[in-house]
Design a protein around this motif. Sequence first.
Motif, mmCIF file in Angstrom:
data_model
loop_
_atom_site.group_PDB
_atom_site.id
_atom_site.type_symbol
_atom_site.label_atom_id
_atom_site.label_comp_id
_atom_site.label_asym_id
_atom_site.label_seq_id
_atom_site.Cartn_x
_atom_site.Cartn_y
_atom_site.Cartn_z
ATOM 1 N N GLU A 137 10.180 2.975 24.743
ATOM 2 C CA GLU A 137 8.980 3.163 23.932
ATOM 3 C C GLU A 137 9.162 4.200 22.826
ATOM 4 O O GLU A 137 8.446 4.177 21.820
ATOM 5 N N THR A 138 10.095 5.126 22.992
ATOM 6 C CA THR A 138 10.222 6.199 22.015
ATOM 7 C C THR A 138 10.936 5.762 20.739
ATOM 8 O O THR A 138 10.764 6.395 19.693
ATOM 9 N N ILE A 139 11.742 4.707 20.776
ATOM 10 C CA ILE A 139 12.475 4.326 19.572
ATOM 11 C C ILE A 139 11.509 3.760 18.538
ATOM 12 O O ILE A 139 10.511 3.135 18.865
ATOM 13 N N GLY A 140 11.801 4.043 17.289
ATOM 14 C CA GLY A 140 10.933 3.589 16.215
ATOM 15 C C GLY A 140 9.734 4.470 15.976
ATOM 16 O O GLY A 140 8.891 4.158 15.137
ATOM 17 N N SER A 141 9.622 5.602 16.693
ATOM 18 C CA SER A 141 8.422 6.426 16.615
ATOM 19 C C SER A 141 8.511 7.531 15.575
ATOM 20 O O SER A 141 7.531 8.254 15.360
ATOM 21 N N ARG A 142 9.653 7.686 14.907
ATOM 22 C CA ARG A 142 9.842 8.774 13.959
ATOM 23 C C ARG A 142 9.866 8.251 12.535
ATOM 24 O O ARG A 142 10.599 7.305 12.227
ATOM 25 N N PRO A 143 9.083 8.844 11.615
ATOM 26 C CA PRO A 143 9.074 8.362 10.232
ATOM 27 C C PRO A 143 10.407 8.617 9.545
ATOM 28 O O PRO A 143 11.117 9.576 9.859
ATOM 29 N N TYR A 144 10.726 7.775 8.566
ATOM 30 C CA TYR A 144 11.977 7.922 7.833
ATOM 31 C C TYR A 144 11.897 9.109 6.878
ATOM 32 O O TYR A 144 12.869 9.852 6.727
ATOM 33 N N THR A 145 10.768 9.296 6.216
ATOM 34 C CA THR A 145 10.614 10.428 5.300
ATOM 35 C C THR A 145 9.734 11.482 5.954
ATOM 36 O O THR A 145 10.218 12.378 6.616
ATOM 37 N N SER A 146 8.436 11.403 5.758
ATOM 38 C CA SER A 146 7.496 12.339 6.377
ATOM 39 C C SER A 146 6.148 11.650 6.473
ATOM 40 O O SER A 146 5.916 10.612 5.854
ATOM 41 N N TYR A 147 5.267 12.223 7.269
ATOM 42 C CA TYR A 147 3.925 11.672 7.358
ATOM 43 C C TYR A 147 3.207 11.888 6.028
ATOM 44 O O TYR A 147 3.146 12.999 5.509
ATOM 45 N N GLY A 148 2.646 10.809 5.477
ATOM 46 C CA GLY A 148 1.953 10.909 4.204
ATOM 47 C C GLY A 148 0.591 11.544 4.309
ATOM 48 O O GLY A 148 0.047 12.058 3.328
ATOM 49 N N THR A 149 -0.010 11.528 5.505
ATOM 50 C CA THR A 149 -1.317 12.122 5.749
ATOM 51 C C THR A 149 -1.266 12.919 7.036
ATOM 52 O O THR A 149 -0.403 12.687 7.891
ATOM 53 N N GLY A 152 0.822 -1.202 0.000
ATOM 54 C CA GLY A 152 0.000 0.000 0.000
ATOM 55 C C GLY A 152 0.855 1.251 0.000
ATOM 56 O O GLY A 152 2.007 1.247 -0.447
ATOM 57 N N HIS A 153 0.301 2.341 0.544
ATOM 58 C CA HIS A 153 0.980 3.637 0.509
ATOM 59 C C HIS A 153 0.834 4.343 1.856
ATOM 60 O O HIS A 153 -0.159 4.157 2.564
ATOM 61 N N THR A 154 1.814 5.189 2.173
ATOM 62 C CA THR A 154 1.729 5.992 3.402
ATOM 63 C C THR A 154 0.693 7.097 3.265
ATOM 64 O O THR A 154 0.310 7.713 4.260
ATOM 65 N N THR A 155 0.252 7.374 2.031
ATOM 66 C CA THR A 155 -0.743 8.425 1.793
ATOM 67 C C THR A 155 -2.172 7.902 1.807
ATOM 68 O O THR A 155 -3.115 8.650 1.538
ATOM 69 N N GLY A 156 -2.362 6.621 2.087
ATOM 70 C CA GLY A 156 -3.696 6.034 2.121
ATOM 71 C C GLY A 156 -3.669 4.713 2.842
ATOM 72 O O GLY A 156 -3.004 4.561 3.873
ATOM 73 N N TRP A 157 -4.393 3.726 2.309
ATOM 74 C CA TRP A 157 -4.424 2.420 2.934
ATOM 75 C C TRP A 157 -3.100 1.691 2.683
ATOM 76 O O TRP A 157 -2.545 1.735 1.591
ATOM 77 N N GLY A 158 -2.612 1.017 3.715
ATOM 78 C CA GLY A 158 -1.376 0.262 3.575
ATOM 79 C C GLY A 158 -0.920 -0.279 4.907
ATOM 80 O O GLY A 158 -1.648 -0.251 5.909
#
Length: 351
Positions: free
Chosen positions: A254-266, A204-210
């Motif tokens: 708990e905080t590790i893994g919480s940041r997107p690699y690129t940006s939020y798609g929505t 899928g996609h970060t900008t919709g269903w996935g």
Amino acid sequence: MQNTIAERGHHSGRWRFSLFFLVLLGTPPCLASTDTVGGTWFLSIDNDTFAQSDDHYTNGLQLGWVSGYLQSYKEGPVPDFVARALQLLPTINEQGRQRFISHSLSHRIFTPNDTETSEPITNDVPYSGLLFASLTAGAQDAEKMDAFTFYYGIVGPSARGDEVQNEFHRLIGADQVNGWENQIHDEILLNAAYEHRRRLWRFGHTTGWGGDVIGQIGGTLGNLMSMATVGVGARFGWGVPDDYGIPPQFFGEETIGSRPYTSYGTHSGLWLFALLNGSYIANAIFWDGNTFKDSMSVDYDPGIARLYLGLNARSGNWSGSFSIAKTTVPWENPTDRKRQTYGRIGIRYTY
């Protein structure tokens, strides 16, 4: 804990969580990219009220903060000598990876099944309160994330497990817990941990269903806990980011893994997640008792399995999660229970 109180807390808590997610999804969007992010605050609460019990792992509280992405660990909020040491660690200093630093403060409580008696209990988990801080240094790219965590704190009466639990019971009108005189003794806690997560499949996609499937492997070493863990998690929904947001190994940051690699798609997202992992435990101070003194303890099998099922919602700067964790009970206990259930609530604010 009295059943009527637990049932009222369970139902009212469920409505509060539902309302929280509705408000969260209706928050005006104000964060669309990681380029301007300075950091993230995180609060998580574990409690076994969802199982209407007050035994074994009964409560956990963690407050954490994770930095924005760093070019070097010298840019992070750590002393220079610590930053220099972090830059010598493997995997997290590879070229082209997004680096981050995280700090947290945690409080955990363990009790036996029978909390009414004041007599020592020899065939169940000993009373223990743990208070510790942690420093995490990590790095990630599009395919994987690595993080090293260092823990320092104390277990025993100085951690105030007795006062925290019984003051909370007093506030909600529950029975007092009477066996804290038998808790394990004060001991300084020093531990190190490593966790690796790898994106095994993205659809899928970060900008919709996935969603995606993420593998997990890690280990810890020290007098708090020494164990090896392997697991796999999956996420599916709307606007699932390209971060590594699955539950960490037990007691993990708990905080590790919480940041997107690129940006939020929505601007907003809502997704389900699940994680199944297993651990082999060599020592755990909340089961084995004190390292250098005689204390209460329980014999246990080294293998343990955990299943997390939950929901995550995000809107703008805010996100929240709710999950149920089911874990095997690897020791012979007075009630012959084979599984324990506790709930986890997480709230994040990114600025």
